[in-house]
Structure formats: structure tokens, C-alpha cells
Design an enzyme around this catalytic site. Structure first.
Site, mmCIF file in Angstrom:
data_model
loop_
_atom_site.group_PDB
_atom_site.id
_atom_site.type_symbol
_atom_site.label_atom_id
_atom_site.label_comp_id
_atom_site.label_asym_id
_atom_site.label_seq_id
_atom_site.Cartn_x
_atom_site.Cartn_y
_atom_site.Cartn_z
ATOM 1 N N CYS A 42 34.348 151.678 46.099
ATOM 2 C CA CYS A 42 35.053 150.942 47.163
ATOM 3 C C CYS A 42 36.457 151.311 46.988
ATOM 4 O O CYS A 42 36.854 151.792 45.763
ATOM 5 C CB CYS A 42 34.621 149.494 47.399
ATOM 6 S SG CYS A 42 33.041 149.285 47.686
ATOM 7 N N ARG A 70 34.977 149.323 52.289
ATOM 8 C CA ARG A 70 33.468 149.222 51.606
ATOM 9 C C ARG A 70 32.647 150.484 52.116
ATOM 10 O O ARG A 70 32.446 151.007 52.954
ATOM 11 C CB ARG A 70 32.722 147.939 52.287
ATOM 12 C CG ARG A 70 31.453 148.029 51.575
ATOM 13 C CD ARG A 70 30.881 146.611 52.112
ATOM 14 N NE ARG A 70 29.519 146.500 51.108
ATOM 15 C CZ ARG A 70 28.524 145.861 51.526
ATOM 16 N NH1 ARG A 70 28.169 145.613 52.677
ATOM 17 N NH2 ARG A 70 27.434 145.849 50.555
ATOM 18 N N LEU A 71 32.190 150.793 50.697
ATOM 19 C CA LEU A 71 31.068 151.937 50.791
ATOM 20 C C LEU A 71 29.690 150.969 50.565
ATOM 21 O O LEU A 71 29.724 150.561 49.318
ATOM 22 C CB LEU A 71 31.369 152.755 49.624
ATOM 23 C CG LEU A 71 30.081 153.926 49.759
ATOM 24 C CD1 LEU A 71 29.876 154.844 51.101
ATOM 25 C CD2 LEU A 71 29.957 154.990 48.603
ATOM 26 N N VAL A 90 24.996 148.142 47.544
ATOM 27 C CA VAL A 90 24.171 147.209 47.404
ATOM 28 C C VAL A 90 24.352 146.069 48.271
ATOM 29 O O VAL A 90 25.519 145.786 48.656
ATOM 30 C CB VAL A 90 24.305 146.487 45.810
ATOM 31 C CG1 VAL A 90 23.507 145.392 45.671
ATOM 32 C CG2 VAL A 90 24.054 147.939 44.834
ATOM 33 N N ASN A 143 35.751 146.840 42.624
ATOM 34 C CA ASN A 143 34.985 148.392 42.702
ATOM 35 C C ASN A 143 34.284 148.488 41.704
ATOM 36 O O ASN A 143 34.955 148.550 40.560
ATOM 37 C CB ASN A 143 36.384 149.177 43.200
ATOM 38 C CG ASN A 143 35.958 150.709 42.965
ATOM 39 O OD1 ASN A 143 36.703 151.534 42.562
ATOM 40 N ND2 ASN A 143 34.585 150.997 43.488
ATOM 41 N N GLY A 144 33.137 148.524 41.899
ATOM 42 C CA GLY A 144 32.349 149.051 40.549
ATOM 43 C C GLY A 144 30.974 148.682 40.820
ATOM 44 O O GLY A 144 30.481 148.210 41.886
ATOM 45 N N ASP A 175 26.151 142.644 42.959
ATOM 46 C CA ASP A 175 26.365 142.523 41.730
ATOM 47 C C ASP A 175 27.621 141.933 41.154
ATOM 48 O O ASP A 175 27.586 141.003 40.150
ATOM 49 C CB ASP A 175 26.056 143.868 41.208
ATOM 50 C CG ASP A 175 27.003 144.892 41.776
ATOM 51 O OD1 ASP A 175 28.057 145.513 41.140
ATOM 52 O OD2 ASP A 175 26.817 145.296 43.082
ATOM 53 N N LEU A 180 24.734 166.109 40.376
ATOM 54 C CA LEU A 180 25.464 167.019 40.211
ATOM 55 C C LEU A 180 24.847 167.935 39.035
ATOM 56 O O LEU A 180 24.355 167.447 38.066
ATOM 57 C CB LEU A 180 27.075 166.927 39.972
ATOM 58 C CG LEU A 180 27.958 166.231 41.067
ATOM 59 C CD1 LEU A 180 29.211 166.054 40.436
ATOM 60 C CD2 LEU A 180 27.942 166.955 42.376
ATOM 61 N N THR A 228 44.447 171.667 33.764
ATOM 62 C CA THR A 228 42.962 171.683 33.569
ATOM 63 C C THR A 228 42.289 170.854 34.453
ATOM 64 O O THR A 228 41.177 171.062 35.139
ATOM 65 C CB THR A 228 42.370 171.573 32.077
ATOM 66 O OG1 THR A 228 40.871 171.870 32.001
ATOM 67 C CG2 THR A 228 42.501 170.360 31.733
ATOM 68 N N ARG A 250 42.366 172.663 37.945
ATOM 69 C CA ARG A 250 41.347 173.719 37.945
ATOM 70 C C ARG A 250 39.947 173.468 38.203
ATOM 71 O O ARG A 250 39.312 173.999 39.052
ATOM 72 C CB ARG A 250 41.666 174.555 36.736
ATOM 73 C CG ARG A 250 42.550 175.482 36.551
ATOM 74 C CD ARG A 250 42.410 176.195 35.136
ATOM 75 N NE ARG A 250 43.517 176.814 34.881
ATOM 76 C CZ ARG A 250 44.024 176.979 33.436
ATOM 77 N NH1 ARG A 250 43.048 176.647 32.694
ATOM 78 N NH2 ARG A 250 45.115 177.448 33.305
ATOM 79 N N GLY A 300 27.481 164.253 34.626
ATOM 80 C CA GLY A 300 27.583 164.503 32.962
ATOM 81 C C GLY A 300 28.825 164.291 32.546
ATOM 82 O O GLY A 300 28.978 164.379 31.077
#
Length: 561
Positions: free
Chosen positions: A2, A49-50, A53, A75-76, A97, A256, A337, A340, A364
Site C-alpha cells: 500500500c 490501498r491494495l 487481506v 504498509n506490509g 494482519d 518472477l 546497476t 540497469r 528471489g
């Protein structure tokens, strides 16, 4: 995922100031709320808001009947909120949560609260009864947080810096905006006039320490000692647990997949656990690259092996170059970096948002820093020096890889989940003897690879695939993204511009034309804010002038073999 925003002690019209909150609308495409604080006409919260939950009661600032004096904007994701509820018999009013933060704070204060949170978070907690404001951020800074504070006590807080730079305040025509440090919380006094005064800034967790919440989690007991088989078994248990707890969502999960070791391990473990949880949809995996890129071929192999619904996103050099401006604006950095590697991630996130219903995206990130995956670790003078470097990289993740991962996905309203940065998994990995963690037999991340060797999660050639520079894996060895960028900037930045680079950019002076080009774009969007980046990301123990692994001799021998 969020967007949070708050002001305390504003001396300008709030209806004008709140326009700044709209700069982070991309972080929460589902709903927006702007709310004044009772009794403080110059204090307010903004929230995008996204809904991941509790779609019904998840709006913020979060307030519950039991604690009418507490206001929370966060946010989390707090993965252990149910375990803590059961342990302490909290009576929740919502299924959100983050509600656990209010109950923990009431029970034991801010220090105990933040140490007990297993998850990723950035929060603003207001206690009007005790006249306190608290800011906090997770250990690695997986969720972003920026703040601006003036000498006279005006405080502004936001998920991204772009939501603060246009704010007005009488005593500060140029508002200094800075990232809030990961692994810290700050206590501030709230004055009757709505302004604040900082009381203390506390580092509550270091990545090498086992987190306090480990006392209350449900992970099966780990075996003691550092025998190789024992360590491998413990790592598998903790990695499985890191994936499992991150399945917490009401939205579709995707992953991903570059075809490298880290994303492949995540995708394979994730798919296995979704099946065990009897989730009704197939796992969508996503790879990006140009025609014939090594990543696309490897990712396809993994997807076929694990049986995911695989999506390949093709882009060409022109699309990559055209995206640079948007990418740098989203990132709020000019690190070479990072820029890129962000282009591919930004374009694939755009594809996911537009063409699928996957919203919670696993990846990852964090593994290279944790498991000494960068190619320059082969040059470490000793296991102890490699250990030091690994910890330094983890401490700085919020400036580089974690920043890239958050901003490129959040720009398209996606939420990223990063199991390698799980508190239990990472603190255990860092507790292992330094000599166990270094590259072996010319192969980086040797321990991680052999941990999963007998698991049948992945094909052997993927499990032992050498590291690709991310920005190169998406293209081909013959015409890398690195080379495409060099050729392009050669025509955009001339030698005369480079000759005056130190005068124009005295701080973090760009040493290459590519660096100069990115800095120009950054300064156009964020003039005078170069200090958000303390230093460029560079490999150690070699005389590097460029951060790309492609310039390292070890990489050349691997790529050309």
C-alpha cells in the site's frame, strides 16, 4: 502493498498538501482515504490501498473500538498475526494482519511490539492518549519509508520520497527528505499544536540476531550443530517455512522466474506448497528477455519441469531505452546497476498488471547478498571478510536491490514477497561458520545449491547454473543489455559534458557516460536530492570501474566457456 502518508504540524492548507499524497496512488489502486486527526486540525493521514487481506475492513488509518486513541497506517504483511493472537488471546475486530500492532503496543509498548513482528512493514502509529508518534521499518527495509522533519517540529512521512518533495512549510522552503533506516523505530512527542519532537531513534534488530518472535512461531525444532547434513536439513525446513507463511493473501499469487538459482528455488517451492494448500488456480510464472536470452531459455526449462503456467515477455532495445525515464522516476535513484536491472523488472510488472490477475508476486531478491552469490565473492581474501561483506550488502539492500524490487512492482500496483529475506531463514544462514558460506570449487552459493541437491525441486543444470548478471541474462551474450546501453549513451553524452561532470555534480560525480545520463534524468525529476544515494553499488576486492559482472574476468570465463 500500500501507500502510506502522514503529516503532523502542517502550517499550510491540508487540502493543498494532500495533493502530494496522490503522487503514490500507484501503490494502492483499490481505494484511497484521507483523514484528519480528531483534535489536531493540522495532522492527517493519507492511505492508498491494495486489498490483499480482508477486503471489507482493511481500510486505514486502522482504528478499533478497544483503543479509540490509537491510529495506525502501515504498509506490509505481518505473517505471525494469528500466532500472536492465539498466544496472547487478543480479540481482533478485523481480519487485517496489522491489527496485531495495536494489541501488542497496548500490551507491552513499542519496543516489544516491533520486535515481535514477523514480516515486512513500514508504519506510523499515533497514540493521542499518551501524545506519542512512532515510526518503524522492517529489518531489511523491504517496505519503503521516507520522512521529512523541520526544526520547528513539522513531520511528513511517506512510502516514497515523491510524496514529500512538493510539500510546503513556512520555515523550510526546501524540505530535506531522507529514507527512514531499516531495522529502526523512532519515538516522537506530539505537542498540543500538532508538531512533534524526536525523543529517540532505536535500532531494534540486526540481521545476524535471531528475532524475538522466533520464541512464538510454529517452525519444527531445528537440529543443533554445524554438521553439513544437519545444516542442509535446517535450511530446507526454514526455507519451506519462509514460503509457507507468505501464502497469506486473498489475491492470486504469481512468481518472477529468471531461470537463475534463486527465483527457480522460490518458484519450485511455491508451486509445491500451493498444491499442498489445495489452491485452485495454477501458479503463473513470468520471465522477461530479448530473443534468445539465456534467462528465457532457462526459465522455460524450469517452468516445464515444475509445471507452472508460464508467461514470456519479450522486449527490444528501443523499449528498454524508452523506459529509462519512467524507471528512474519510479526508483528515486540514479545508481547504475539498480537502473540497469530495473528496466526488465519494470516492464514485466507492467505486463503482469495489464494481462493477468496475479497481484502477489514472489521473487528471489536478497539471496545474492545473504548467500554470497555475487561473482566478486570468489575474490574474497578470507571467509571472515566475505562474511563482513555479506552483512554490509544486507544492511544496504534498502538502497539497491530491495529498492528496485519494491518500486518496479509497486509502480504497477503489485505486491512483492521475498522469502530469502525471511528473518528466521536469514539469521540462521548468517549464524553458520563463515567457511561454510563462501564459494567452493569455483561455484558461488555452493551451500544453497547442495542443500536442495537431493530434493528433486529443480533440474540439476538449473541448480548448478552459474550466476548471470541480471541485466545481461535478459539479453544475449553477443549483444548484452550492458552493451546496448553503452552504445546508446555514447550518442547522448559527449566528452565535453564528462569534462565538467565534477562541477555539475560534485556529489557522487558520475565516472561514466551511462552514469551521467542517469544522473541527468534523476536531477530533472528530483533536483537537489542526490544525497538519497549515499554511494554507487560496486563490487569489492577488484579494481572495478563498472558494477556489471560482465566486466569481471571470472564472468567472462563462465560466459564464454
Amino acid at each position: 502493498m500500500c501507500g502510506i502518508w502522514a503529516l503532523f504540524g502542517s502550517d499550510d492548507c491540508l487540502s493543498v498538501q494532500c495533493l502530494s499524497a496522490m503522487k503514490i496512488a500507484h501503490r494502492g489502486p483499490d481505494a484511497f482515504r484521507f483523514e484528519n486527526v480528531n483534535g489536531y486540525t493540522n495532522c492527517c493521514f493519507g492511505f492508498h490501498r491494495l486489498a490483499v487481506v480482508d477486503p471489507l475492513f482493511g481500510m486505514q488509518p486502522l482504528r478499533v473500538r478497544k483503543y479509540p486513541y490509537l491510529w495506525l497506517c502501515y504498509n506490509g504483511e505481518i505473517y505471525n498475526h494469528k500466532a500472536l493472537q492465539e498466544r496472547f488471546e487478543f480479540e481482533y475486530q478485523t481480519n487485517v494482519d496489522g491489527e496485531v500492532i495495536l494489541h501488542l503496543y497496548d500490551k507491552g509498548g513499542i519496543e516489544q511490539t516491533i520486535s515481535m513482528l514477523d514480516g515486512v512493514f513500514a508504519f506510523i502509529l499515533l497514540d493521542t492518549a499518551n501524545k506519542k508518534v512512532f515510526l518503524g521499518r522492517d529489518t531489511y527495509g523491504v517496505r519503503p519509508l521516507f520522512k521529512a522533519m523541520t526544526e520547528d517540529g513539522f513531520l511528513a512521512v511517506c512510502s516514497e520520497a515523491k510524496g514529500l518533495i512538493s510539500l510546503k512549510h513556512s520555515s523550510a522552503p526546501f524540505l530535506k527528505v531522507e529514507p527512514f533506516l531499516p531495522g529502526h523505530y523512532e519515538v516522537l512527542d506530539l505537542k498540543p499544536n500538532g508538531k512533534v519532537a524526536s525523543v529517540e531513534m532505536v535500532k531494534y534488530h540486526h540481521c545476524t540476531d535471531e528475532p524475538l518472535h522466533a520464541l512464538y512461531d510454529s517452525v519444527e525444532k531445528l537440529f543443533p550443530g554445524f554438521e553439513l547434513e544437519t545444516v542442509k536439513s535446517n535450511l530446507r525446513i526454514l526455507f519451506d517455512n519462509a514460503i509457507r507463511k507468505r501464502l497469506m493473501t486473498d489475491r492470486r499469487i504469481g512468481c518472477l522466474l529468471s531461470g537463475g538459482l534463486d527465483s527457480s528455488l522460490v518458484a519450485a517451492s511455491l508451486l509445491k506448497q500451493l498444491k499442498e494448500a489445495q489452491v485452485q488456480y495454477p501458479l503463473q510464472t513470468f520471465a522477461i528477455g530479448m530473443e534468445d536470452s539465456p534467462d528465457l531459455l532457462a526459465a522455460r526449462k524450469v517452468a516445464n519441469y515444475i509445471g507452472s503456467e508460464h508467461h514470456e515477455v519479450l522486449f527490444n532495445s528501443e523499449e528498454g531505452i524508452q523506459a529509462l525515464d519512467e524507471v528512474i522516476f519510479s526508483l528515486e535513484t540514479y545508481d547504475i546497476t539498480t537502473v540497469r536491472a530495473s528496466v526488465g523488472m519494470y516492464l514485466i510488472s507492467k505486463y503482469i498488471r495489464k494481462n493477468t490477475d496475479s497481484v502477489v508476486i514472489f521473487s528471489g531478491e536478497g539471496s545474492d547478498e545473504l548467500t554470497q552469490g555475487y561473482i566478486y565473492f570468489h575474490k574474497a581474501p578470507s571467509p571472515e571478510k566475505a562474511e563482513e561483506e555479506s552483512e554490509r550488502l544486507l544492511k544496504e539492500l534498502y538502497l539497491f536491490d530491495v529498492l528496485r524490487a519494491d518500486r518496479t512492482t509497486a509502480a504497477h500496483g503489485l505486491e512483492l514477497r521475498v522469502p530469502f529475506l525471511d528473518h528466521r531463514f536469514s539469521s540462521y544462514y548468517l549464524s553458520l561458520p563463515p567457511e561454510m558460506r563462501i564459494p567452493k570449487n569455483g561455484i558461488e552459493k555452493h551451500l544453497l545449491r547442495e542443500t536442495f541437491e537431493d530434493s528433486n525441486l529443480l533440474p540439476k543444470e538449473i541448480l548448478w547454473r552459474p550466476k548471470e548478471a541480471f541485466s545481461d541474462g535478459i539479453t544475449s551474450v553477443k549483444n548484452s543489455w550492458f552493451k546496448i546501453l553503452q552504445d546508446y549513451v555514447e550518442h547522448q553524452v559527449d566528452d565535453a559534458m564528462m569534462a565538467t561532470a565534477a562541477q555539475r555534480f560534485p556529489f557522487n560525480t558520475p565516472q561514466t557516460k551511462e552514469g551521467y545520463y542517469y544522473r541527468q534524468i534523476f536531477e530533472r525529476h528530483y533536483p537537489g536530492r542526490a544525497d538519497w544515494l549515499t554511494h554507487y553499488w560496486m563490487p569489492k576486492w577488484i579494481n572495478a570501474t563498472d558494477p556489471s559482472a560482465r566486466t569481471l574476468s571470472h564472468y567472462k570465463s563462465v560466459a564464454e566457456a
